[in-house]
Design a protein around this motif. Structure first.
Motif, PDB file in Angstrom:
ATOM      1  N   ALA A 205      -0.841  44.446  81.508  1.00  0.00           N
ATOM      2  CA  ALA A 205      -0.992  45.665  80.715  1.00  0.00           C
ATOM      3  C   ALA A 205      -0.251  45.527  79.388  1.00  0.00           C
ATOM      4  N   TYR A 206       0.911  44.879  79.439  1.00  0.00           N
ATOM      5  CA  TYR A 206       1.681  44.666  78.214  1.00  0.00           C
ATOM      6  C   TYR A 206       0.930  43.769  77.232  1.00  0.00           C
ATOM      7  N   LYS A 207       0.377  42.679  77.730  1.00  0.00           N
ATOM      8  CA  LYS A 207      -0.347  41.762  76.851  1.00  0.00           C
ATOM      9  C   LYS A 207      -1.540  42.457  76.191  1.00  0.00           C
ATOM     10  N   GLN A 208      -2.195  43.332  76.954  1.00  0.00           N
ATOM     11  CA  GLN A 208      -3.310  44.092  76.383  1.00  0.00           C
ATOM     12  C   GLN A 208      -2.789  45.055  75.315  1.00  0.00           C
ATOM     13  N   TYR A 209      -1.662  45.724  75.614  1.00  0.00           N
ATOM     14  CA  TYR A 209      -1.054  46.633  74.639  1.00  0.00           C
ATOM     15  C   TYR A 209      -0.687  45.882  73.364  1.00  0.00           C
ATOM     16  N   GLU A 210      -0.112  44.700  73.515  1.00  0.00           N
ATOM     17  CA  GLU A 210       0.335  43.930  72.355  1.00  0.00           C
ATOM     18  C   GLU A 210      -0.841  43.593  71.435  1.00  0.00           C
ATOM     19  N   GLU A 211      -1.928  43.112  72.021  1.00  0.00           N
ATOM     20  CA  GLU A 211      -3.083  42.734  71.214  1.00  0.00           C
ATOM     21  C   GLU A 211      -3.716  43.953  70.546  1.00  0.00           C
ATOM     22  N   GLU A 212      -3.838  45.041  71.286  1.00  0.00           N
ATOM     23  CA  GLU A 212      -4.445  46.252  70.732  1.00  0.00           C
ATOM     24  C   GLU A 212      -3.573  46.835  69.622  1.00  0.00           C
ATOM     25  N   SER A 213      -2.246  46.818  69.818  1.00  0.00           N
ATOM     26  CA  SER A 213      -1.330  47.355  68.808  1.00  0.00           C
ATOM     27  C   SER A 213      -1.357  46.508  67.551  1.00  0.00           C
ATOM     28  N   TYR A 214      -1.329  45.207  67.738  1.00  0.00           N
ATOM     29  CA  TYR A 214      -1.363  44.298  66.598  1.00  0.00           C
ATOM     30  C   TYR A 214      -2.635  44.519  65.770  1.00  0.00           C
ATOM     31  N   SER A 215      -3.747  44.650  66.454  1.00  0.00           N
ATOM     32  CA  SER A 215      -5.021  44.861  65.776  1.00  0.00           C
ATOM     33  C   SER A 215      -5.059  46.205  65.059  1.00  0.00           C
ATOM     34  N   SER A 216      -4.594  47.256  65.731  1.00  0.00           N
ATOM     35  CA  SER A 216      -4.605  48.602  65.156  1.00  0.00           C
ATOM     36  C   SER A 216      -3.700  48.692  63.926  1.00  0.00           C
ATOM     37  N   ILE A 217      -2.487  48.146  64.053  1.00  0.00           N
ATOM     38  CA  ILE A 217      -1.550  48.188  62.932  1.00  0.00           C
ATOM     39  C   ILE A 217      -2.074  47.354  61.766  1.00  0.00           C
ATOM     40  N   SER A 218      -2.643  46.204  62.067  1.00  0.00           N
ATOM     41  CA  SER A 218      -3.201  45.348  61.020  1.00  0.00           C
ATOM     42  C   SER A 218      -4.285  46.075  60.232  1.00  0.00           C
ATOM     43  N   ASP A 219      -5.135  46.817  60.934  1.00  0.00           N
ATOM     44  CA  ASP A 219      -6.206  47.565  60.271  1.00  0.00           C
ATOM     45  C   ASP A 219      -5.628  48.630  59.331  1.00  0.00           C
ATOM     46  N   LYS A 220      -4.561  49.299  59.763  1.00  0.00           N
ATOM     47  CA  LYS A 220      -3.956  50.343  58.931  1.00  0.00           C
ATOM     48  C   LYS A 220      -3.248  49.740  57.716  1.00  0.00           C
ATOM     49  N   ILE A 221      -2.658  48.568  57.898  1.00  0.00           N
ATOM     50  CA  ILE A 221      -2.011  47.887  56.774  1.00  0.00           C
ATOM     51  C   ILE A 221      -3.035  47.555  55.693  1.00  0.00           C
ATOM     52  N   LYS A 222      -4.229  47.134  56.118  1.00  0.00           N
ATOM     53  CA  LYS A 222      -5.282  46.758  55.159  1.00  0.00           C
ATOM     54  C   LYS A 222      -5.755  47.942  54.326  1.00  0.00           C
ATOM     55  N   LYS A 223      -5.494  49.165  54.794  1.00  0.00           N
ATOM     56  CA  LYS A 223      -5.945  50.352  54.077  1.00  0.00           C
ATOM     57  C   LYS A 223      -4.913  50.867  53.076  1.00  0.00           C
ATOM     58  N   LEU A 224      -3.755  50.190  52.998  1.00  0.00           N
ATOM     59  CA  LEU A 224      -2.762  50.569  52.008  1.00  0.00           C
ATOM     60  C   LEU A 224      -3.304  50.306  50.601  1.00  0.00           C
ATOM     61  N   GLU A 225      -2.858  51.097  49.653  1.00  0.00           N
ATOM     62  CA  GLU A 225      -3.372  50.972  48.288  1.00  0.00           C
ATOM     63  C   GLU A 225      -2.513  50.039  47.440  1.00  0.00           C
ATOM     64  N   SER A 226      -1.725  49.222  48.091  1.00  0.00           N
ATOM     65  CA  SER A 226      -0.865  48.280  47.372  1.00  0.00           C
ATOM     66  C   SER A 226      -0.917  46.925  48.066  1.00  0.00           C
ATOM     67  N   SER A 227      -1.379  45.922  47.356  1.00  0.00           N
ATOM     68  CA  SER A 227      -1.431  44.585  47.954  1.00  0.00           C
ATOM     69  C   SER A 227      -0.027  44.062  48.225  1.00  0.00           C
ATOM     70  N   GLN A 228       0.950  44.512  47.410  1.00  0.00           N
ATOM     71  CA  GLN A 228       2.335  44.071  47.606  1.00  0.00           C
ATOM     72  C   GLN A 228       2.919  44.649  48.895  1.00  0.00           C
ATOM     73  N   LEU A 229       2.713  45.965  49.095  1.00  0.00           N
ATOM     74  CA  LEU A 229       3.228  46.591  50.317  1.00  0.00           C
ATOM     75  C   LEU A 229       2.472  46.078  51.535  1.00  0.00           C
ATOM     76  N   GLU A 230       1.192  45.797  51.339  1.00  0.00           N
ATOM     77  CA  GLU A 230       0.405  45.195  52.423  1.00  0.00           C
ATOM     78  C   GLU A 230       1.014  43.860  52.834  1.00  0.00           C
ATOM     79  N   MET A 231       1.461  43.098  51.865  1.00  0.00           N
ATOM     80  CA  MET A 231       2.092  41.812  52.157  1.00  0.00           C
ATOM     81  C   MET A 231       3.396  42.006  52.929  1.00  0.00           C
ATOM     82  N   VAL A 232       4.166  43.038  52.562  1.00  0.00           N
ATOM     83  CA  VAL A 232       5.430  43.337  53.253  1.00  0.00           C
ATOM     84  C   VAL A 232       5.173  43.535  54.743  1.00  0.00           C
ATOM     85  N   PHE A 233       4.219  44.417  55.065  1.00  0.00           N
ATOM     86  CA  PHE A 233       3.981  44.753  56.464  1.00  0.00           C
ATOM     87  C   PHE A 233       3.288  43.628  57.219  1.00  0.00           C
ATOM     88  N   CYS A 234       2.434  42.880  56.542  1.00  0.00           N
ATOM     89  CA  CYS A 234       1.810  41.717  57.199  1.00  0.00           C
ATOM     90  C   CYS A 234       2.864  40.684  57.567  1.00  0.00           C
TER      91      CYS A 234
END
Length: 348
Positions: free
Chosen positions: A308-337
């Motif tokens: 269950a943890y491994k599934q959570y990890e992959e889903e969280s990583y994917s979800s957070i990555s998608d939200k990072i891509k929607k930031l309006e700053s490529s610099q801040l996107e780089m920070v979170f990536c």
């Protein structure tokens, strides 16, 4: 060319950050107004050197990592200041860990005895936790007093420390009351938001942005929301490693089960249990008893909590990555990536 080694920082930059710690301590001790109490100064140096420089340094490194992403061609003076801020975060972290280990009755930290177990210190190590916290503000005054953002740095440390202390209070009170019906995902997220997310993820990023002069912007508000999610992801990792991590890697013998902690593992297990399994969980969770701890871990295995943890990890990583891509700053996107890559699938 030196290859990046950690969160977008080169191996040389990581080494420079680590070297700055020794300069910082030497400077702090040499410049102290407490020279008429040399015994205390010598003790402060011992407290710092035992508790501060031996961790993962993720929080501290996040400050220069963020700064490097947001500022093009920073000069040597600017880099030194963000290194100092990074070590202030690490000193504050050490202060928290010294206190936490006493309250949790932990045995080891970072592969060594917890500080309160050194020299039979016991409860008097609480004073060392206070010392470490106060040192942060002495260092801020020494290096940043003349900067126009000095008061903002102090306010940021005070605000986040207060939030973390409130989160710690909710965490310890929840475990102390031992009412397992209150162990819900809603309660867990509240604990993590204040105890972990602001302190571990938001603080280092906000410090760098404050130095640059962009704190309080809409961009920072968006970044704060993502920081909260990464903080939860980080804490779930900690919960998992406390139970299933390799002590040789984590350097810490986990005690969450004995301490009756409200963890992601417990809540996930409780939600997956049938009536018989739930009885086993309730009768064995939160006791400093080897057999009962083993019963809980066996139940976790039976319920495939690791899966269950491994599934959570992959889903969280994917979800957070998608939200990072929607930031309006490529610099801040780089920070979170970079940050997400630093902690993804970590084992310590």
């Amino acid at each position: 060319m030196v290859q990046s080694s950690l969160g977008g920082l080169t191996s040389n930059e990581v080494q420079e950050f680590e070297a700055e710690y020794h300069h910082l301590v030497e400077d702090f001790i040499a410049g102290s107004e407490m020279r008429d109490i040399p015994l205390t100064l010598k003790w402060i140096e011992k407290v710092l050197n035992y508790n501060v420089p031996h961790g993962k340094k993720v929080r501290g490194l996040m400050v220069p990592m963020t700064y490097k992403c947001l500022v093009k061609d920073p000069n040597e003076t600017e880099i030194k200041l963000v290194y100092v801020l990074g070590w202030c975060v690490e000193i504050l972290q050490a202060s928290s860990l010294v206190c936490d280990d006493i309250m949790d009755g932990s045995i080891t930290r970072r592969g060594r005895p917890c500080w309160y177990k050194v020299d039979n210190l016991g409860a008097i190590a609480f004073n060392d936790s206070l010392l470490l916290e106060h040192i942060v503000y002495r260092i801020l005054a020494k290096y940043f007093k003349e900067e126009n953002y000095y008061s903002q740095l102090v306010d940021l440390f005070l605000d986040v420390t207060y939030k973390a202390t409130c989160g710690q209070s909710l965490d310890t009170l929840t475990g102390h009351h031992r009412n397992l019906d209150e162990y819900t995902m809603e309660r867990y997220k509240a604990i993590v938001k204040y105890k972990t997310s602001y302190y571990t993820i938001f603080l280092p990023i906000a410090l760098a942005m404050t130095v640059i002069g962009i704190k309080g912007s809409q961009l920072m508000e968006k970044g704060e929301k993502i920081a909260m999610e990464i903080g939860q992801y980080f804490q779930v990792q900690d919960d998992y490693l406390d139970c299933f991590g390799d002590v040789k890697s984590t350097g810490k013998i986990g005690t969450d089960i004995e301490d009756c902690k409200c963890t992601w593992l417990f809540i996930t297990a409780k939600d997956k249990c049938n009536a018989v399994q739930l009885t086993v969980l309730r009768e064995n969770y939160g006791f400093d008893d080897t057999a009962k701890v083993a019963n809980v871990k066996n139940l976790y295995n039976e319920l495939d909590i690791q899966g269950a943890y491994k599934q959570y990890e992959e889903e969280s990583y994917s979800s957070i990555s998608d939200k990072i891509k929607k930031l309006e700053s490529s610099q801040l996107e780089m920070v979170f990536c970079n940050l997400l890559d630093m902690i993804y699938k970590r084992n310590k």
